[in-house]
Scaffold this motif. Sequence first.
Motif, PDB file in Angstrom:
ATOM      1  N   GLY A  82      31.443  19.345  -0.553  1.00 13.73           N
ATOM      2  CA  GLY A  82      32.048  20.241   0.613  1.00 13.73           C
ATOM      3  C   GLY A  82      33.656  19.921   1.215  1.00 13.73           C
ATOM      4  N   LEU A  83      34.515  20.762   1.477  1.00 16.43           N
ATOM      5  CA  LEU A  83      35.779  20.429   2.168  1.00 16.43           C
ATOM      6  C   LEU A  83      35.678  20.623   3.533  1.00 16.43           C
ATOM      7  CD1 LEU A  83      38.016  22.259  -0.530  1.00 16.43           C
ATOM      8  CD2 LEU A  83      37.500  19.685  -0.302  1.00 16.43           C
ATOM      9  N   PRO A  84      36.305  19.849   4.453  1.00 14.19           N
ATOM     10  CA  PRO A  84      36.210  20.153   5.829  1.00 14.19           C
ATOM     11  C   PRO A  84      37.016  21.455   6.321  1.00 14.19           C
ATOM     12  CG  PRO A  84      37.879  18.427   5.222  1.00 14.19           C
ATOM     13  CD  PRO A  84      37.052  18.909   4.030  1.00 14.19           C
ATOM     14  N   GLN A  85      36.161  21.946   7.614  1.00 20.40           N
ATOM     15  CA  GLN A  85      36.943  22.902   8.081  1.00 20.40           C
ATOM     16  C   GLN A  85      37.025  22.626   9.276  1.00 20.40           C
ATOM     17  OE1 GLN A  85      37.391  25.877   6.219  1.00 20.40           O
ATOM     18  NE2 GLN A  85      36.567  24.886   4.178  1.00 20.40           N
ATOM     19  N   GLU A  86      38.218  23.369   9.759  1.00 21.28           N
ATOM     20  CA  GLU A  86      38.688  23.516  11.108  1.00 21.28           C
ATOM     21  C   GLU A  86      38.143  24.658  11.930  1.00 21.28           C
ATOM     22  OE1 GLU A  86      39.921  20.986  12.792  1.00 21.28           O
ATOM     23  OE2 GLU A  86      41.553  20.034  11.812  1.00 21.28           O
ATOM     24  N   PHE A 122      36.689  12.661   7.131  1.00 22.79           N
ATOM     25  CA  PHE A 122      38.128  13.304   6.622  1.00 22.79           C
ATOM     26  C   PHE A 122      38.911  13.227   7.821  1.00 22.79           C
ATOM     27  CE2 PHE A 122      35.159  15.427   3.720  1.00 22.79           C
ATOM     28  CZ  PHE A 122      35.922  15.170   2.491  1.00 22.79           C
ATOM     29  N   ILE A 123      38.393  12.464   9.064  1.00 21.09           N
ATOM     30  CA  ILE A 123      39.049  12.439  10.253  1.00 21.09           C
ATOM     31  C   ILE A 123      39.912  11.536  10.230  1.00 21.09           C
ATOM     32  CG2 ILE A 123      38.864  12.253  12.930  1.00 21.09           C
ATOM     33  CD1 ILE A 123      36.079  13.090  12.692  1.00 21.09           C
ATOM     34  N   ALA A 124      41.229  11.913  10.484  1.00 25.28           N
ATOM     35  CA  ALA A 124      42.508  10.821  10.362  1.00 25.28           C
ATOM     36  C   ALA A 124      42.103   9.402  11.193  1.00 25.28           C
ATOM     37  CB  ALA A 124      43.947  11.413  10.369  1.00 25.28           C
ATOM     38  N   PHE A 125      41.919   9.718  12.419  1.00 27.73           N
ATOM     39  CA  PHE A 125      41.800   8.999  13.470  1.00 27.73           C
ATOM     40  C   PHE A 125      40.252   9.123  14.216  1.00 27.73           C
ATOM     41  CE2 PHE A 125      46.300   9.832  13.294  1.00 27.73           C
ATOM     42  CZ  PHE A 125      46.871   8.343  12.972  1.00 27.73           C
ATOM     43  N   GLY A 126      39.496   8.226  13.481  1.00 29.44           N
ATOM     44  CA  GLY A 126      37.948   8.495  13.795  1.00 29.44           C
ATOM     45  C   GLY A 126      37.595   8.265  15.403  1.00 29.44           C
ATOM     46  N   PRO A 127      36.664   9.200  15.690  1.00 29.85           N
ATOM     47  CA  PRO A 127      36.436   9.043  17.346  1.00 29.85           C
ATOM     48  C   PRO A 127      35.409   8.147  17.672  1.00 29.85           C
ATOM     49  CG  PRO A 127      35.235  10.910  16.153  1.00 29.85           C
ATOM     50  CD  PRO A 127      36.045  10.377  15.085  1.00 29.85           C
ATOM     51  N   GLY A 156      35.001  -5.023   4.740  1.00 27.72           N
ATOM     52  CA  GLY A 156      34.901  -6.642   4.848  1.00 27.72           C
ATOM     53  C   GLY A 156      35.443  -7.018   6.264  1.00 27.72           C
ATOM     54  N   PRO A 157      35.896  -8.274   6.242  1.00 26.66           N
ATOM     55  CA  PRO A 157      36.251  -8.863   7.444  1.00 26.66           C
ATOM     56  C   PRO A 157      37.740  -8.505   7.786  1.00 26.66           C
ATOM     57  CG  PRO A 157      36.446 -10.650   5.624  1.00 26.66           C
ATOM     58  CD  PRO A 157      35.646  -9.334   5.151  1.00 26.66           C
ATOM     59  N   GLU A 158      38.433  -8.022   7.310  1.00 24.98           N
ATOM     60  CA  GLU A 158      39.980  -7.576   7.818  1.00 24.98           C
ATOM     61  C   GLU A 158      39.855  -6.582   8.755  1.00 24.98           C
ATOM     62  OE1 GLU A 158      38.638  -7.195   4.542  1.00 24.98           O
ATOM     63  OE2 GLU A 158      39.669  -8.756   3.385  1.00 24.98           O
ATOM     64  N   PRO A 159      41.077  -6.682   9.654  1.00 23.65           N
ATOM     65  CA  PRO A 159      40.824  -5.811  10.980  1.00 23.65           C
ATOM     66  C   PRO A 159      40.865  -4.237  10.304  1.00 23.65           C
ATOM     67  CG  PRO A 159      42.383  -7.773  11.078  1.00 23.65           C
ATOM     68  CD  PRO A 159      42.053  -7.855   9.719  1.00 23.65           C
ATOM     69  N   ASN A 160      40.164  -3.566  10.921  1.00 22.78           N
ATOM     70  CA  ASN A 160      40.079  -2.161  10.648  1.00 22.78           C
ATOM     71  C   ASN A 160      39.746  -1.143  11.887  1.00 22.78           C
ATOM     72  OD1 ASN A 160      37.108  -1.637  10.482  1.00 22.78           O
ATOM     73  ND2 ASN A 160      37.254  -3.643   9.236  1.00 22.78           N
ATOM     74  N   GLU A 161      39.794   0.057  11.863  1.00 29.16           N
ATOM     75  CA  GLU A 161      39.348   0.863  12.861  1.00 29.16           C
ATOM     76  C   GLU A 161      38.066   0.656  13.578  1.00 29.16           C
ATOM     77  OE1 GLU A 161      38.687   5.021  12.329  1.00 29.16           O
ATOM     78  OE2 GLU A 161      38.505   4.670   9.914  1.00 29.16           O
ATOM     79  N   TYR A 162      37.215  -0.063  12.970  1.00 25.02           N
ATOM     80  CA  TYR A 162      35.969  -0.489  13.499  1.00 25.02           C
ATOM     81  C   TYR A 162      35.838  -1.651  14.242  1.00 25.02           C
ATOM     82  CZ  TYR A 162      35.112   3.479  10.070  1.00 25.02           C
ATOM     83  OH  TYR A 162      35.257   4.450   9.324  1.00 25.02           O
TER      84      TYR A 162
END
Length: 223
Positions: A82-86, A122-127, A156-162
């Motif tokens: 499924g495709l995300p919808q606004e 699909f969220i560009a900047f996750g909440p 993995g251990p690299e810096p990421n949004e989480y």
Amino acid sequence: MQENFNTQESVEVQVGSEYFEYLHHQQDSVYKASDYCRRRFAPESKYEEEAIILNGFKPLIFEISLQWISNPARRIAYDPDGLPQEPWLSNAATIWLLGKTLQCSNDFDRYTLSQFIQTCAFIAFGPWELIEKGATKGSLCRFSDHWITWNHQLVGPEPNEYSGLRAARTALTAPVRDPRTFDIEHWYSECGKYMRPRCLHDPIARLEKSNEAKRPKPRPPAE
């Protein structure tokens, strides 16, 4: 028996800098919105004549919530194709948080969570930081913790949004499965607290149990 909450001509809700006003005959829509509104406008409430003020939310969030309240829909099933919808793509998490603030129904909770599950990848900047701060418990918190742990393992251990989030610090060595594949009731059940629950909300565990049940049982040795 019809409940008579008050005799006000209108109900006022302030969301950010905007005001929503409901005439007396429209108040049922506001009462249906939440247990909080019902108690707030009850005749015995000392706040009965004051506007409800919702800080930290955009008017669009409130409008989307009222659209569902006016026309409730059942939760959607996760569709990997499924495709995300606004507007749900950008707003599902915040709408869920508003529902908790207004103490909306379980059906509202399930619908908003199902929309978030469908769109979260699909969220560009996750909440995720917003959820970790605002949803300290409940279905969205459980799903978010699982999602962060799963993705943190993949990256993995690299810096990421989480990096730095509570769930990313969970020390797990065995792989965690994609939480989107679990039945939605998993996030409302005790097993939803655990990363590897092996419960029947997991389709893989359910299939394994079904296959096990189909295997011929060994016959006892003849006496």
